[in-house]
Design an enzyme around this catalytic site. Structure first.
Site, PDB file in Angstrom:
ATOM      1  N   TYR A  12       0.820  -1.214   0.000  1.00 52.98           N
ATOM      2  CA  TYR A  12       0.000   0.000   0.000  1.00 52.98           C
ATOM      3  C   TYR A  12       0.857   1.267   0.000  1.00 52.98           C
ATOM      4  O   TYR A  12       0.526   2.248   0.663  1.00 52.98           O
ATOM      5  CB  TYR A  12      -0.929   0.019   1.216  1.00 52.98           C
ATOM      6  N   TYR A  69     -14.533  -4.213   2.012  1.00 54.13           N
ATOM      7  CA  TYR A  69     -13.174  -4.673   1.711  1.00 54.13           C
ATOM      8  C   TYR A  69     -13.039  -6.076   2.287  1.00 54.13           C
ATOM      9  O   TYR A  69     -13.220  -6.290   3.485  1.00 54.13           O
ATOM     10  CB  TYR A  69     -12.109  -3.758   2.321  1.00 54.13           C
ATOM     11  N   ASP A 120     -17.687 -12.135   7.249  1.00 55.13           N
ATOM     12  CA  ASP A 120     -16.252 -11.896   7.226  1.00 55.13           C
ATOM     13  C   ASP A 120     -15.865 -11.238   8.544  1.00 55.13           C
ATOM     14  O   ASP A 120     -15.917 -10.014   8.693  1.00 55.13           O
ATOM     15  CB  ASP A 120     -15.901 -11.000   6.029  1.00 55.13           C
ATOM     16  N   LYS A 137      -6.433 -12.347  11.202  1.00 57.72           N
ATOM     17  CA  LYS A 137      -5.931 -11.228  12.007  1.00 57.72           C
ATOM     18  C   LYS A 137      -5.678 -11.602  13.464  1.00 57.72           C
ATOM     19  O   LYS A 137      -4.646 -12.163  13.786  1.00 57.72           O
ATOM     20  CB  LYS A 137      -6.856 -10.024  11.856  1.00 57.72           C
TER      21      LYS A 137
END
Length: 433
Positions: A28, A155, A246, A275
């Site tokens: 990014y 996202y 999600d 995560k």
């Protein structure tokens, strides 16, 4: 063959940032004019330290993964022990205790009736598997469905399937012509819920509905109410649409409960996790599903097999790290810390919502987001982003803005003193920038 003579010892004349700039391509990041990358040499608790000894509060949990703090001794001990037992083994045709035990411990605490665990490497691949499960489920049942329902501004990751179900943005611009079609809908609210449920009730060839429950993370920490999501799920189930939650970002305590879907009456068929799963120690992804979905893949016909896998599927070390992270997560002290952070954020929201430069402030659980007033410049590429990022780094705080939106998403061990320090720095920025 490679020329071994070209191997060199790193130059002692260069610091870590300079060496980095010669060999690394960061995520990014527009490398043409990137800010210097800060060399971190140590992590301890809520802090990381650079090579000059400067301490930073990791207020974003290193991209939302580090839920218990850096170098947690319990996780480190369990990982070290496993390294001397079994570091990895192929997971096709073989199994091992850490993978089985993690599934046995995780499934009972997930929302709804989740029955099977499929291991992958990260959040994007967990989503890929979920999509493939749904699409092949209908194909295996002899009722092919190919449409997918998702939220605008969502996202779900950077692999192609995950990008396809994510909102079209600067993240996907270069690949839009290669992404499959998705039906995108607005986040539900009081004004549009009737329209949305009516729309969903008319869908006939939709395989699944995928969503980030309660919070759209990279989309700008956009938040919406559980009761409206519940209505969308109910309408989807009535229309024969499978439900994918999600929870890659929202799972493991971020929304105030262990999983965001605990706040829903209607539960998902599939859940994606990553995560915080390993406590921020190393990569691991999980896709869980109900027995109904799993059973659709049981057949004498080998073409009905889920042909998906990764070299490091169910890595024993990552599974052990996850088990150790679960140990900590399920302690009453951790839940108390989650509630403490939630209360602190709520009080801070009330304190700053009237500041002139605060366009909006929103909070769910341990996540609070402040949207800066910037006139018409509100995109991810806002020039304000670098100003804010550098401002907080100078004060020893890692806050990584999403354009004109900053957010605090800290490890659960963060102290009230460190939170207050972050709050004061934000208030100063609202006046000075």
């Amino acid at each position: 063959m490679s020329d071994i003579s070209k191997l060199q010892t790193p130059s002692s004349e260069l610091n870590l940032t300079e060496r980095d700039s010669k060999v690394i391509w960061h995520p990014y990041t527009q490398m043409k004019n990137a800010l210097p990358h800060i060399p971190i040499v140590k992590g301890e608790g809520v802090y990381v330290f650079d090579e000059n000894g400067k301490r930073y509060i990791d207020a974003v949990s290193s991209w939302w993964v580090n839920i218990h703090g850096h170098a947690h001794p319990h996780i480190a001990k369990k990982v070290a022990e496993q390294l001397n037992i079994l570091e990895h083994v192929i997971f096709a045709g073989f199994t091992h205790e850490p993978a089985v035990l993690l599934a046995e411990r995780l499934l009972p605490i997930l929302p709804g009736k989740q029955d099977k665990v499929f291991y992958t490497d990260n959040g994007s691949t967990a989503v890929e598997v979920a999509l493939k499960m749904c699409l092949q489920y209908w194909d295996n049942k002899g009722k092919p469905k190919t449409r997918i329902l998702a939220f605008k501004n969502a996202y779900h990751g950077d692999t192609f399937g995950a990008m396809s179900v994510s909102g079209r943005s600067i993240f996907t611009d270069a690949f839009n012509s290669l992404l499959f079609d998705v039906d995108f809908i607005d986040l539900p609210n009081e004004d549009n819920i009737s329209h949305l449920t009516s729309y969903i009730s008319q869908l006939t060839d939709t395989a699944c509905f995928i969503f980030e429950p309660l919070i759209l993370g990279s989309g700008g920490m956009l938040m919406y109410e559980a009761k409206y999501l519940d209505e969308l799920i109910a309408a989807s189930k009535q229309a024969g649409i499978l439900i994918i939650a999600d929870e890659v970002m929202t799972g493991f305590g971020r929304t105030g409960t262990y999983f965001a879907c605990e706040k829903l009456d209607n539960k998902p068929d599939i859940i994606c996790l990553s995560k915080g799963l390993t406590g921020g120690t190393m990569p691991l992804g999980i896709t869980t599903c109900t027995d109904e979905i799993f059973t659709a893949f049981l057949s004498e016909d080998k073409l009905k097999t889920l042909y998906h896998g990764h070299s490091f599927t169910a890595n024993p070390i990552a599974c052990v790290a996850s088990l150790a992270s679960l140990d900590i997560l399920l302690q009453k002290e951790t839940l108390a810390n989650i509630k403490r952070i939630e209360a602190k954020h709520a009080a801070f929201l009330l304190e700053i919502k009237a500041y002139p430069k605060v366009k909006a402030v929103r909070q769910t659980g341990t996540i609070i987001a402040i949207e800066w007033e910037t006139g018409n410049e509100t995109s991810y590429l806002s020039n304000l982003r670098n100003l804010l990022y550098s401002y907080f780094l100078e004060k020893g705080i890692i806050l990584r803005p999403l354009g004109n939106i900053i957010y605090i998403l800290p490890p659960y061990i963060i102290s009230d003193e460190d939170l207050d320090y972050i709050y004061e720095a934000i208030k100063s920025a609202l006046v000075e920038i």
